[in-house]
Design an enzyme around this catalytic site. Structure first.
Site, PDB file in Angstrom:
ATOM      1  N   THR A   1      -3.959 -19.363   2.726  1.00  0.00           N
ATOM      2  CA  THR A   1      -4.369 -18.961   1.217  1.00  0.00           C
ATOM      3  C   THR A   1      -4.009 -17.660   0.763  1.00  0.00           C
ATOM      4  OG1 THR A   1      -6.346 -20.376   1.748  1.00  0.00           O
ATOM      5  CG2 THR A   1      -6.462 -18.867  -0.181  1.00  0.00           C
TER       6      THR A   1
ATOM      7  N   CYS B   1      -0.543  10.731  20.203  1.00  0.00           N
ATOM      8  CA  CYS B   1      -1.420  10.848  21.376  1.00  0.00           C
ATOM      9  C   CYS B   1      -1.188   9.941  22.442  1.00  0.00           C
ATOM     10  CB  CYS B   1      -2.806  10.885  21.309  1.00  0.00           C
ATOM     11  SG  CYS B   1      -3.485  12.009  22.224  1.00  0.00           S
TER      12      CYS B   1
ATOM     13  N   HIS C   1       0.920  -1.433  -0.093  1.00  0.00           N
ATOM     14  CA  HIS C   1       0.255   0.068  -0.078  1.00  0.00           C
ATOM     15  C   HIS C   1       0.811   1.261   0.019  1.00  0.00           C
ATOM     16  CE1 HIS C   1      -0.077   1.300   4.361  1.00  0.00           C
ATOM     17  NE2 HIS C   1       0.351   0.030   4.772  1.00  0.00           N
TER      18      HIS C   1
HETATM   19  N1  PLP Z   1       7.558   0.147   8.266  1.00  0.00           N
HETATM   20  C1  PLP Z   1       7.735   1.386   7.932  1.00  0.00           C
HETATM   21  C2  PLP Z   1       9.044   1.992   7.803  1.00  0.00           C
HETATM   22  C3  PLP Z   1       6.365   1.996   7.420  1.00  0.00           C
HETATM   23  O1  PLP Z   1       6.406   3.079   7.260  1.00  0.00           O
HETATM   24  C4  PLP Z   1       5.244   1.035   7.680  1.00  0.00           C
HETATM   25  C5  PLP Z   1       3.938   1.772   7.568  1.00  0.00           C
HETATM   26  O2  PLP Z   1       3.650   2.709   7.893  1.00  0.00           O
HETATM   27  C6  PLP Z   1       5.514  -0.480   8.041  1.00  0.00           C
HETATM   28  C7  PLP Z   1       6.690  -0.844   8.369  1.00  0.00           C
HETATM   29  C8  PLP Z   1       4.278  -1.145   8.319  1.00  0.00           C
HETATM   30  O3  PLP Z   1       3.672  -1.431   7.248  1.00  0.00           O
HETATM   31  P1  PLP Z   1       2.237  -2.171   7.115  1.00  0.00           P
HETATM   32  O4  PLP Z   1       1.237  -0.976   7.126  1.00  0.00           O
HETATM   33  O5  PLP Z   1       2.099  -2.543   5.598  1.00  0.00           O
HETATM   34  O6  PLP Z   1       2.208  -3.161   8.039  1.00  0.00           O
END
Ligand code: PLP
Length: 402
Positions: free
Chosen positions: A238, A326, A202
Site C-alpha cells: 500500500t 565507530c 528526506h
Molecule cells: N545514498 C546516499 C548517497 C545517501 O546519502 C543516502 C542517505 O544518507 C542513501 C543512499 C540512503 O537513503 P535513505 O536514507 O532514504 O535510505
C-alpha cells in the site's frame, strides 16, 4: 543562543508548506488509493500528480518510468537486484569505493554469499573517480554499473553521464544513486544514457520513508517486493500516500529553488569555507573543487578528533557531522576519506557542514565565529600539537586547494 542546522545531507526539515498540504491526507482523505469509496478522495489522482512532479524534476519523458519506494536504500537495492535477476549470465558488478552503504553493503553481500565479482573503482585525493580503472573493468560480463551522482560526505560529483555512455556502448546497464544530487543540481534524464536512478524524499524537504526509482522505458525490470498491483505491479505494498504527495510537492519546490541552491546556497557555503580557513591553520577542504554539490563543505582540521569537535559545536547549537564511524570500539575515519588517501591525522578531524535553502547568513556567521576557538581549544589538548603548532609533521598534508 543562535543555533545552526548544518546537517542537511543527513536529512532536511520538512518544508512547512508541504507539511500543511499533507495533513488532511492523514485525517480526512485517509482511504486506501486502491479502494472504490470516497474516503480515499482524490488521493489516487494526487499520487499521479506527485509522479508528474518527480518526472518534471528529473526531466523524465514518461510517467511510467517513476516507481515510488520507501527510501533511497530500497531504490538502490531494487535497481541492482533487478539488473542481476534479468541477466543471469552476467556475474560482475562495477561500483566505486566511495558509495553509500546502501550500495556497498549489498555488493559485499552479493560477493560473499552469491558469488558475484564486484569491481570497486578507486578515487584520487580529490575524490575523483579513476576513469582508466572504470574503462578497464567494463566488459560483457558486467550486469550493472552503480555509480553515485554525488558523494554524501564531500559533495564530489562524478561524471555519470560519460560513464553511462561508456556502459551503454558495452551493453551494460547503468544505475546511479542520485540521493544527494536530486534537488541540488539540475538533471535531465531525457537526454541521458542513465538506465536507473535512485532518490530519497528526506534529502529534499519531504518526510523520511519515501523514495523513488527511475527505470528507463524499455529497461527490463524485476520487482523486489511482490504482492498487490500497486505501482503497476513493480513495487507491491500500500502506497505511502502522504509521503508520496509530499515528495511531489518537494519536487515542485526543488525546481522552483534550483537557481537559488546553485547561487545563494553555494555563496553561503563558499563563505563558510573561506571564513573558517582564514582563521584556522592546518585545515583544508575535501572534494573536487570544480565538480562539487553547492551545499556541502567537508573540512579537515588536522591533529584533532572529529567527535570532540562535534560535541563542542553541538554545545553552541551547531549541528554538523563527522566523516568517522565507530567501528568495533575503535574510531575509524570514514571509508570515503580513507579511499581518498587523506592522512589519518586529518581524516579523524573531518567535519561535514551541509547547508540547504533554509540556511541563513546568520547561521553561517555563527559557525564562522564559533568553530575557530573550538579548534584552538582542542588542539591545545592534542598530543600532536605543541606550543608552536603540530609536533607530528610526518603526516602533514599540503592543502590541495584553499
Ligand atoms: N545514498 C546516499 C548517497 C545517501 O546519502 C543516502 C542517505 O544518507 C542513501 C543512499 C540512503 O537513503 P535513505 O536514507 O532514504 O535510505
Amino acid at each position: 543562543m543562535h543555533s545552526a542546522y548544518m546537517d542537511n545531507n543527513a536529512t532536511t526539515r520538512v518544508d512547512p508548506r508541504i507539511l500543511e498540504t499533507i495533513l488532511p491526507y492523514f485525517s480526512t482523505y485517509y482511504g486506501n488509493p486502491s479502494s472504490m469509496h470516497s474516503f480515499g478522495g482524490d488521493v489516487g489522482a494526487r499520487l499521479e500528480d506527485a509522479r508528474a512532479s518527480v518526472q518534471a524534476l528529473l526531466g523524465v519523458e514518461h510517467d511510467s518510468e517513476i516507481i515510488f519506494t520507501s527510501c533511497g536504500t530500497e531504490s538502490d537495492n531494487t535497481a541492482i537486484l533487478s539488473a542481476l535477476a534479468i541477466q543471469p549470465g552476467r556475474r560482475e558488478i562495477i561500483t566505486s569505493v566511495v558509495e553509500h552503504p546502501a550500495i556497498l553493503s549489498l555488493c559485499d553481500h552479493l560477493e560473499r554469499h552469491e558469488g558475484y565479482k564486484v569491481h570497486y573503482i578507486p578515487v584520487d585525493r580529490l575524490g575523483r573517480i579513476s576513469m582508466e580503472a572504470y574503462a578497464a573493468a567494463l566488459s560483457e560480463r558486467v550486469a550493472v554499473v552503480s555509480m553515485m551522482y554525488a558523494n554524501n560526505e564531500t559533495g564530489t560529483i562524478f561524471p555519470v553521464e560519460t560513464m553511462a555512455r561508456m556502459a551503454k556502448a558495452q551493453g551494460v546497464l547503468f544505475h546511479t544513486d542520485a540521493v544527494q544530487a536530486v534537488g541540488k543540481i539540475a538533471l535531465n534524464l531525457r537526454e541521458s544514457a542513465i538506465d536507473m536512478l535512485s532518490l530519497s524524499g528526506h534529502k529534499l524537504h519531504a518526510p523520511k520513508g519515501v523514495g523513488a526509482l527511475y527505470v528507463r522505458r524499455g529497461t527490463r525490470y524485476r520487482p523486489l517486493l511482490r504482492g498487490g498491483h500497486q505501482e503497476r505491479g513493480r513495487r507491491a505494498g500500500t502506497e505511502n500516500t502522504t509521503g508520496i504527495i509530499a515528495l511531489g510537492l518537494a519536487a515542485d519546490l526543488a525546481v522552483e529553488h534550483m537557481a537559488y541552491e546553485n547561487t545563494m546556497v553555494r555563496a553561503l557555503r563558499d563563505r563558510l569555507e573561506a571564513g573558517i580557513l582564514a582563521q584556522v591553520p592546518y585545515a583544508f577542504v575535501n572534494g573536487d573543487p570544480e565538480h562539487r554539490l553547492p551545499n556541502t563543505a567537508s573540512i579537515s582540521f588536522e591533529y584533532i578528533e572529529g567527535e570532540a569537535i562535534l560535541m563542542l559545536l553541538s554545545r553552541v547549537g551547531i549541528a554538523a557531522s563527522s566523516g568517522s564511524a565507530c567501528t568495533s570500539g575503535s574510531l575509524e575515519p570514514s571509508h570515503v576519506l580513507r579511499a581518498m588517501d587523506i592522512p589519518y591525522t586529518a581524516a579523524h578531524g573531518t567535519i561535514r557542514f551541509s547547508l540547504s535553502r533554509e540556511t541563513t547568513e546568520a547561521d553561517v556567521d555563527w559557525v564562522i565565529a564559533q568553530t575557530p576557538p573550538i579548534i584552538e581549544q582542542l588542539r591545545r589538548l592534542s598530543p600532536y600539537w605543541g606550543a608552536n603548532g603540530p609536533i607530528l609533521t610526518d603526516n602533514a598534508f599540503a592543502p590541495v586547494y584553499a
